[in-house]
Write an enzyme that holds these catalytic residues in place. Structure first.
Site, PDB file in Angstrom:
ATOM      1  N   HIS A  22       2.291  11.398  -7.776  1.00  0.00           N
ATOM      2  CA  HIS A  22       1.429  11.339  -7.538  1.00  0.00           C
ATOM      3  C   HIS A  22       0.738   9.928  -8.122  1.00  0.00           C
ATOM      4  O   HIS A  22       2.159   8.835  -7.464  1.00  0.00           O
ATOM      5  CB  HIS A  22       0.693  11.332  -9.050  1.00  0.00           C
ATOM      6  CG  HIS A  22       1.321  10.790 -10.182  1.00  0.00           C
ATOM      7  ND1 HIS A  22       2.718  11.190 -10.771  1.00  0.00           N
ATOM      8  CD2 HIS A  22       0.991   9.675 -10.651  1.00  0.00           C
ATOM      9  CE1 HIS A  22       3.216  10.472 -11.593  1.00  0.00           C
ATOM     10  NE2 HIS A  22       2.642   9.235 -11.564  1.00  0.00           N
TER      11      HIS A  22
ATOM     12  N   ARG B 280      -2.254  11.324   3.650  1.00  0.00           N
ATOM     13  CA  ARG B 280      -2.486  11.928   4.981  1.00  0.00           C
ATOM     14  C   ARG B 280      -4.094  12.719   4.324  1.00  0.00           C
ATOM     15  O   ARG B 280      -3.623  13.660   3.071  1.00  0.00           O
ATOM     16  CB  ARG B 280      -1.500  12.684   5.437  1.00  0.00           C
ATOM     17  CG  ARG B 280      -0.962  11.706   6.606  1.00  0.00           C
ATOM     18  CD  ARG B 280       0.541  12.598   7.199  1.00  0.00           C
ATOM     19  NE  ARG B 280       1.213  11.633   7.608  1.00  0.00           N
ATOM     20  CZ  ARG B 280       1.858  11.564   7.925  1.00  0.00           C
ATOM     21  NH1 ARG B 280       2.778  11.628   6.602  1.00  0.00           N
ATOM     22  NH2 ARG B 280       3.073  11.055   8.675  1.00  0.00           N
TER      23      ARG B 280
ATOM     24  N   MET C 141       1.718  15.078 -24.279  1.00  0.00           N
ATOM     25  CA  MET C 141       0.899  13.608 -24.091  1.00  0.00           C
ATOM     26  C   MET C 141      -0.156  13.960 -23.585  1.00  0.00           C
ATOM     27  O   MET C 141      -0.623  13.751 -22.427  1.00  0.00           O
ATOM     28  CB  MET C 141       1.804  13.148 -22.212  1.00  0.00           C
ATOM     29  CG  MET C 141       3.472  13.740 -21.917  1.00  0.00           C
ATOM     30  SD  MET C 141       3.284  13.252 -21.024  1.00  0.00           S
ATOM     31  CE  MET C 141       3.883  11.712 -20.266  1.00  0.00           C
TER      32      MET C 141
ATOM     33  N   GLU D  10      -2.302  10.674 -11.623  1.00  0.00           N
ATOM     34  CA  GLU D  10      -2.005  10.530 -13.544  1.00  0.00           C
ATOM     35  C   GLU D  10      -3.498   9.048 -13.177  1.00  0.00           C
ATOM     36  O   GLU D  10      -3.631   8.412 -13.043  1.00  0.00           O
ATOM     37  CB  GLU D  10      -1.181   9.367 -13.272  1.00  0.00           C
ATOM     38  CG  GLU D  10      -1.134   9.421 -14.478  1.00  0.00           C
ATOM     39  CD  GLU D  10       0.846   9.007 -15.389  1.00  0.00           C
ATOM     40  OE1 GLU D  10       1.123   8.779 -16.504  1.00  0.00           O
ATOM     41  OE2 GLU D  10       1.304   8.930 -14.576  1.00  0.00           O
TER      42      GLU D  10
ATOM     43  N   GLU E  68      -4.241   3.502   1.557  1.00  0.00           N
ATOM     44  CA  GLU E  68      -4.208   3.873   3.056  1.00  0.00           C
ATOM     45  C   GLU E  68      -4.220   5.245   3.291  1.00  0.00           C
ATOM     46  O   GLU E  68      -3.181   5.792   3.119  1.00  0.00           O
ATOM     47  CB  GLU E  68      -3.190   2.946   3.913  1.00  0.00           C
ATOM     48  CG  GLU E  68      -3.574   4.376   5.705  1.00  0.00           C
ATOM     49  CD  GLU E  68      -2.020   3.205   6.364  1.00  0.00           C
ATOM     50  OE1 GLU E  68      -1.436   3.889   7.023  1.00  0.00           O
ATOM     51  OE2 GLU E  68      -1.231   2.499   6.115  1.00  0.00           O
TER      52      GLU E  68
ATOM     53  N   ASN F 111      -5.758  12.495  10.631  1.00  0.00           N
ATOM     54  CA  ASN F 111      -5.435  12.607  11.439  1.00  0.00           C
ATOM     55  C   ASN F 111      -6.312  14.080  12.607  1.00  0.00           C
ATOM     56  O   ASN F 111      -7.385  14.641  11.468  1.00  0.00           O
ATOM     57  CB  ASN F 111      -4.040  13.444  12.604  1.00  0.00           C
ATOM     58  CG  ASN F 111      -2.861  12.411  11.196  1.00  0.00           C
ATOM     59  OD1 ASN F 111      -2.140  11.770  12.082  1.00  0.00           O
ATOM     60  ND2 ASN F 111      -1.621  12.999  10.117  1.00  0.00           N
TER      61      ASN F 111
ATOM     62  N   HIS G  46       0.626  -0.941  -0.213  1.00  0.00           N
ATOM     63  CA  HIS G  46      -0.249   0.333   0.182  1.00  0.00           C
ATOM     64  C   HIS G  46       0.667   1.390   0.651  1.00  0.00           C
ATOM     65  O   HIS G  46       1.790   1.452   0.282  1.00  0.00           O
ATOM     66  CB  HIS G  46      -1.278   0.019   1.018  1.00  0.00           C
ATOM     67  CG  HIS G  46      -0.480   0.256   2.530  1.00  0.00           C
ATOM     68  ND1 HIS G  46      -0.235  -0.763   3.220  1.00  0.00           N
ATOM     69  CD2 HIS G  46       0.049   1.255   3.457  1.00  0.00           C
ATOM     70  CE1 HIS G  46       0.767  -0.020   4.007  1.00  0.00           C
ATOM     71  NE2 HIS G  46       0.324   0.928   3.962  1.00  0.00           N
TER      72      HIS G  46
END
Length: 162
Positions: free
Chosen positions: A106, A16, A137, A152, A79, A83, A12
């Site tokens: 990213h 935050r 791109m 992305e 994850e 807080n 993972h």
């Protein structure tokens, strides 16, 4: 060297988040991820939300111990760490990694149809950092989550030239 000689799995990535309700709405409702497990750590005053893509939400075990093993043995889990109290703060709380000084960049998602995904994100008012038609791109785009982290979006088929 042998392929994966140690049997390691990339499990993972943690981000935050300021407001878990907004982040869960984005990752689950907009991107289609499933909340696999939530854990509140009262001593540290934070909550962990483990998200992943699944074809059947019923495959996620209900038993806490089994759910933990399920989450920590998967690949490609996100994850989100909240807080407690940050949702009450004004303005951004965390650095997105793309402003100076740069660091984290990213996460990326493979989508079956980039054009269809862009239309979906437009309908939902998702903020784009880069649309496919911007720049050279044209086979990728970047969207932003509620905390400004870049995601992305790409099609593996288009990336391979197909």
């Amino acid at each position: 060297m042998a392929a994966n000689p140690h049997g390691y799995t990339f499990n993972h990535t943690m981000l935050r988040v300021k407001d878990p309700a907004k982040s869960l709405e984005f990752y689950c409702d907009v991107l289609g991820m499933t909340l696999l497990r939530k854990s509140d750590v009262e001593a540290g005053e934070f909550s962990l939300y483990f998200l992943g893509f699944t074809d059947d939400e019923d495959e996620v075990p209900k038993d806490e111990k089994a759910a933990a093993e399920y989450v920590f043995s998967r690949q490609g889990v996100l994850e989100l760490t909240h807080n407690w109290g940050t949702e009450d703060e004004d303005g951004p709380v965390y650095h997105d990694g793309n402003a100076e000084p740069q660091g984290f960049g990213h996460i990326a998602l493979d989508l079956p149809d980039l054009e269809e995904a862009v239309a979906h994100f437009d309908r939902l008012g998702v903020e784009f950092q880069k649309r496919p038609e911007d720049g050279k791109m044209r086979h990728i785009a970047f969207i932003k989550d509620p905390d400004g982290y870049w995601i992305e979006i790409l099609s593996a088929k288009a990336m391979a030239g197909g």
